[in-house]
Structures are given as C-alpha cells and as structure tokens.
Motif scaffolding. Structure first.
Motif, PDB file in Angstrom:
ATOM      1  N   SER A  46     -23.479  52.965 -52.685  1.00 37.35           N
ATOM      2  CA  SER A  46     -24.893  53.016 -53.055  1.00 37.35           C
ATOM      3  C   SER A  46     -25.527  54.339 -52.653  1.00 37.35           C
ATOM      4  O   SER A  46     -26.348  54.895 -53.372  1.00 37.35           O
ATOM      5  CB  SER A  46     -25.656  51.860 -52.396  1.00 37.35           C
ATOM      6  OG  SER A  46     -25.210  50.627 -52.891  1.00 37.35           O
ATOM      7  N   MET A  86     -30.333  48.491 -49.923  1.00 38.61           N
ATOM      8  CA  MET A  86     -30.715  47.083 -49.870  1.00 38.61           C
ATOM      9  C   MET A  86     -30.611  46.398 -51.229  1.00 38.61           C
ATOM     10  O   MET A  86     -30.677  45.175 -51.317  1.00 38.61           O
ATOM     11  CB  MET A  86     -32.124  46.954 -49.308  1.00 38.61           C
ATOM     12  CG  MET A  86     -32.201  47.405 -47.843  1.00 38.61           C
ATOM     13  SD  MET A  86     -33.864  47.371 -47.140  1.00 38.61           S
ATOM     14  CE  MET A  86     -34.124  45.597 -47.073  1.00 38.61           C
ATOM     15  N   ALA A  87     -30.436  47.196 -52.280  1.00 39.51           N
ATOM     16  CA  ALA A  87     -30.235  46.629 -53.610  1.00 39.51           C
ATOM     17  C   ALA A  87     -28.763  46.423 -53.937  1.00 39.51           C
ATOM     18  O   ALA A  87     -28.423  46.007 -55.045  1.00 39.51           O
ATOM     19  CB  ALA A  87     -30.866  47.550 -54.660  1.00 39.51           C
ATOM     20  N   PRO A  97     -25.044  44.759 -54.167  1.00 36.32           N
ATOM     21  CA  PRO A  97     -24.724  43.368 -54.526  1.00 36.32           C
ATOM     22  C   PRO A  97     -24.685  42.405 -53.339  1.00 36.32           C
ATOM     23  O   PRO A  97     -24.982  41.218 -53.492  1.00 36.32           O
ATOM     24  CB  PRO A  97     -23.339  43.503 -55.177  1.00 36.32           C
ATOM     25  CG  PRO A  97     -23.329  44.888 -55.733  1.00 36.32           C
ATOM     26  CD  PRO A  97     -24.097  45.713 -54.758  1.00 36.32           C
ATOM     27  N   LYS A 104     -26.706  42.305 -50.987  1.00 42.97           N
ATOM     28  CA  LYS A 104     -28.090  42.036 -50.584  1.00 42.97           C
ATOM     29  C   LYS A 104     -28.281  42.126 -49.065  1.00 42.97           C
ATOM     30  O   LYS A 104     -28.752  41.187 -48.419  1.00 42.97           O
ATOM     31  CB  LYS A 104     -28.530  40.641 -51.074  1.00 42.97           C
ATOM     32  CG  LYS A 104     -28.512  40.485 -52.593  1.00 42.97           C
ATOM     33  CD  LYS A 104     -29.474  41.463 -53.261  1.00 42.97           C
ATOM     34  CE  LYS A 104     -29.475  41.280 -54.775  1.00 42.97           C
ATOM     35  NZ  LYS A 104     -30.325  42.294 -55.449  1.00 42.97           N
ATOM     36  N   LYS A 107     -29.837  43.146 -45.385  1.00 41.96           N
ATOM     37  CA  LYS A 107     -31.171  43.301 -44.839  1.00 41.96           C
ATOM     38  C   LYS A 107     -31.247  44.650 -44.127  1.00 41.96           C
ATOM     39  O   LYS A 107     -30.228  45.290 -43.846  1.00 41.96           O
ATOM     40  CB  LYS A 107     -31.485  42.161 -43.875  1.00 41.96           C
ATOM     41  CG  LYS A 107     -31.501  40.787 -44.543  1.00 41.96           C
ATOM     42  CD  LYS A 107     -31.799  39.699 -43.518  1.00 41.96           C
ATOM     43  CE  LYS A 107     -31.818  38.326 -44.177  1.00 41.96           C
ATOM     44  NZ  LYS A 107     -32.092  37.249 -43.189  1.00 41.96           N
TER      45      LYS A 107
END
Length: 469
Positions: free
Chosen positions: A12, A162-163, A165, A167, A169
């Motif tokens: 990411s 945080m986006a 897959p 998810k 925190k």
C-alpha cells in the motif's frame, strides 16, 4: 502483526507514493541479467562523458576500477570507434525495489534501462530483510533505503495503509509500518524507534503544512503530514545521529519549511499535482528559499514525471507544467544540485529524463550530468562513481550514438558493465567471458621477435544492441 498484513501494508505504501491506483506489470519474460567474472579491459578509441562533453582515448580497467596503467593481461580488448560511454544512471525517488514482489517485477527493468543506483523512499523494515539480500550485488542495482518513514497521525500514507484489504487499525500501523510523530517532544520520546531500524535515509512527509485549516477536514485524515516545527526537530535529531533526511513536499510552503529545517534532500518539486484547487502561486519556489537550499547544499529531486499519473484536464496539465518549468529555472539559477528521480512505480528514472528534456530548461549535457554523476554521487557519497578517472568504479553503459546530439540514445544502452563485470542475458557470455585473454607482455615480445602471439585475442567489437524488454 502478521507477515501477511505487513506485506499488504508495504505494498500500500508503494502504491500511494507512486500515485498508482493499482500495482501493474508482470515478471519479465526475458532472461535475467547475469554478471561475468571481473575482467580486465582495454577500451580503445573510447569516447567517455566527463560532465560537459566527450573525451577521447583509451581506458583500462583492472579489478573493477579504472586505471592509468595498461594491464599485463587483457580479457576484453574493445574497439569503440563511433560509440559513446557514459556512467550508469540513478533513480532518486521510487518505491518499487523495497519488497520481494517489487524486486521480482522491476529489478530487471533497472538493469535493462541502465539504472544501477536507486533510493527507495518509504521502506517497511519487515520487508527489507529478504529484499536486501537480492540487491546491492554484482548483477543487481545498488539501493539505499528510507526504512524510517515518518509522518503525523493524520498524515500520508496512513489513509492508504488503513484501506488495505486486511482493514488494519491505526494502532496496527503507527510506529510499525511507518512512524508517527505530532509534536517535537514526541521526536525525543520516539527517536529510538528510528535508530533501531538502521535506515540509510530518514524520510519525512509534509503536505500543505502551511494550511493548518485542512486538519479540520475529516476526509483528509491520513492524507496530510508533519507540521514545520516537528519536521525541524526530526532533522535535528537525524543529523545528530549522522543520518540524512529526505522530505516529501506538496506545496511551496512545505518546500520552504523543509529547507529551513535543514533537510538534505527534497524528494520532488512542489506542484506535481494540485490537490486542493489552489492557484499556481502556492507552488512556486521563492528565489530566497532556492538560494538557501544552494548554500546549505540541500539537493532537490525533480520527479515531474509523476504528474502524468494523475487525471487532469489539458488546462490543468499545462498549468502544472508551467509551474514546474518556473521552479526548475529558479533552482537552476540559484545553483541547487538537482537529482534525477521519477516517483513512477512502474518505471525508472529514464521516464524522468525524458520528461525533463521536454521542459527545455536544461541542455543535454546538463541532463546527462544530473542523471549519471550528480544523482549517483548524492545517493552514495562515499563511493567513487560517475567518473572515469583512475580509482573510479568501472561501471558504464555503451551507447550507439552521441547522447549530446540525441538524448534518446540513453534509453537504449547496448552494453552494460558494473564494476568490471559484463552484465548480460546470455549464459555463455557470462560463463566464458574470462577465458578469452590477451597477454600484452606476450604480444610485445612476439611483435619484437617478428612472430605472431599464440594467445587467443578477445573480440574487438562490443555486443550488438539487444531488444528492450
């Protein structure tokens, strides 16, 4: 945190900072480059770039370095008439060689493009243990890593992380994949987290730090960056730890804050994209700040190629282009050292070189010096690279035509040598390259005696150009 989650976080990071919405590309079909044994060379009728033009003469290579003395034994005697030698290129801003997936897909592209040196600017330490074993070898690019990537609790790249897959925190990410610092006192408290990572570089993120009102917008959570005061505290601590700092910026205010903080490098020009609808004046570097950058030897990586990754109207694209041209002119006039870096995840600095040529701000000689001398030396300041004098590392590219006449020649290197080793995709060349030798002492004796040397002589011409993959 699981290895799987760390991999997703690292990927990411690379996607966000490259401006790419998805990871593209597949493993190359071509054979990988392999390094020959370290050879002794005699390069006759050579023409090599010295930063301004091309010198002519004979170059000798022994033990991976250029030497003034003719070797007693030559593995490769090459007649390079009508061909041109330049140092390898460098890529000062990318993210595609900092994990196993990226190396699998893009390492060979670097060698193919003649880019032997690179900086990866936001590396997850969890990914580097195996990645590092595949780089900085005799047949791979040499890479420095910003494994301490610092932002604010509402800064880039948190939104993208945080986006993922999985998810995750914020607690799963903060001070793990990236470091989070909001106030100068937190820099003191958390500095051990930086030094534990043993980074080659420290990377900090500023994004519209001159617009504090943006922090009140929920939709920008995780998309901003450090404030100027915290950034300055990080730079101070880094320099006390003998670490260099590269600052990612968006606005001219960010650029000014990073320079005044004493950052060693600015990772790209302000104005690579207009995120909040501001006028071009918000992205123009002032002459005073450019002069300060020059005085304190802050380098600036251009990275204008990344603009083409954003969706813009023709009018927006032209406005950004004109802003970039003005900023380049301001930095050039001030004498700031500019580095070549693309911020294009699916490519290398070859993309940036082509884009800079289109601006008309620099001569071909200036661009070639930026790509092959200034940038490699900035990434590896303790090494003798980007040169052809005795003692310099014997790494070079052979071009079929004069790049000062047509810069596109740089995009098609026909022969690559790294520290005295031929980089080739042909197994036989790599395996047998050291067997073809010529003893210069024996040749002299044979000539004096009027006899032909019985030693086998190496081919006198360079390898033919290969198709670019």
């Amino acid at each position: 945190m699981s290895r799987r989650l760390l991999s997703l976080l690292s990927l990411s990071v690379t996607i966000l900072f490259s401006g790419i919405a998805r990871a593209q590309g597949q493993a190359p079909d071509a054979e990988p480059f392999k390094a020959s044994a370290q050879l002794s060379f005699a390069l006759v009728n050579a023409q090599w770039f010295d930063g301004q033009g091309f010198k002519k003469g004979t170059l000798y290579i022994v033990d991976g370095k250029f030497t003034a003395q003719k070797p007693a034994r030559v593995n490769r005697r090459m007649d390079l008439k009508n061909q041109f030698i330049i140092p390898p290129l460098a890529e000062a801003h990318n993210y595609n060689l900092q994990n196993d997936w990226g190396i699998e897909h893009y390492e060979q592209r670097y060698i193919q493009d003649g880019v032997f040196y690179a900086a990866m600017l936001c590396s997850d330490p969890a990914e580097l243990a195996t990645a590092k074993t595949q780089l900085n070898t005799q047949d791979s690019p040499d890479v420095v890593f910003a494994s301490a990537c610092i932002t604010s609790s509402d800064g880039q790249p948190l939104a993208a992380l945080m986006a993922a897959p999985a998810k995750p925190k914020l607690a799963d990410i903060a001070d793990k994949a990236v470091l989070v610092m909001d106030k100068p006192e937190q820099v003191d408290q958390k500095w051990k987290l930086v030094t534990q990572r043993k980074p080659d570089l420290v990377r900090i993120t500023l994004s519209y730090s001159d617009k504090p009102e943006l922090r009140a917008k929920p939709e920008l959570k995780g998309r901003l960056g450090l404030d100027a005061e915290t950034a300055a505290a990080i730079v101070k601590h880094a320099h006390q730890s003998n670490l260099r700092v590269s600052a990612n910026v968006d606005s001219a205010g960010d650029f000014d804050a990073a320079v005044r903080a004493g950052a060693d490098n600015i990772a790209h020009l302000p104005g690579h994209f207009n995120h909040h609808g501001d006028g071009p004046e918000r992205y123009l570097i002032s002459a005073d700040t450019a002069a300060l950058a020059a005085r304190q030897k802050t380098t600036v990586t251009t990275a204008i190629a990344a603009t083409q990754l954003y969706k813009t109207t023709p009018e927006q694209a032209e406005s950004l282009r004109q802003t970039q041209i003005k900023n380049l002119q301001t930095l050039k006039a001030a004498g700031v050292t500019l580095l070549l870096g693309s911020d294009v995840f699916t490519g290398t600095s070859q993309a940036e070189l082509a884009r800079l040529a289109e601006t008309g701000v620099f001569s071909n000689a200036e661009l070639l010096k930026m790509a092959t001398m200034d940038t490699p030396r900035a990434l590896f300041p303790k090494r003798q690279i980007g040169c052809f004098e005795p003692g310099c590392e014997a790494s070079f590219l052979l071009l079929p035509s004069d790049p000062l006449q047509d810069l596109k020649a740089v995009a098609t290197p026909m022969f690559r040598v790294k520290q005295g080793r031929i980089l080739t995709q042909v197994d036989d060349v790599a395996e047998t390259s050291a067997t073809a030798t010529e003893s210069t002492d024996a040749a002299k004796k044979a000539k004096a005696a009027g006899k032909k040397s019985t030693k086998k002589k190496a081919p006198a011409t360079a390898a033919k150009p290969r198709k670019k993959t």
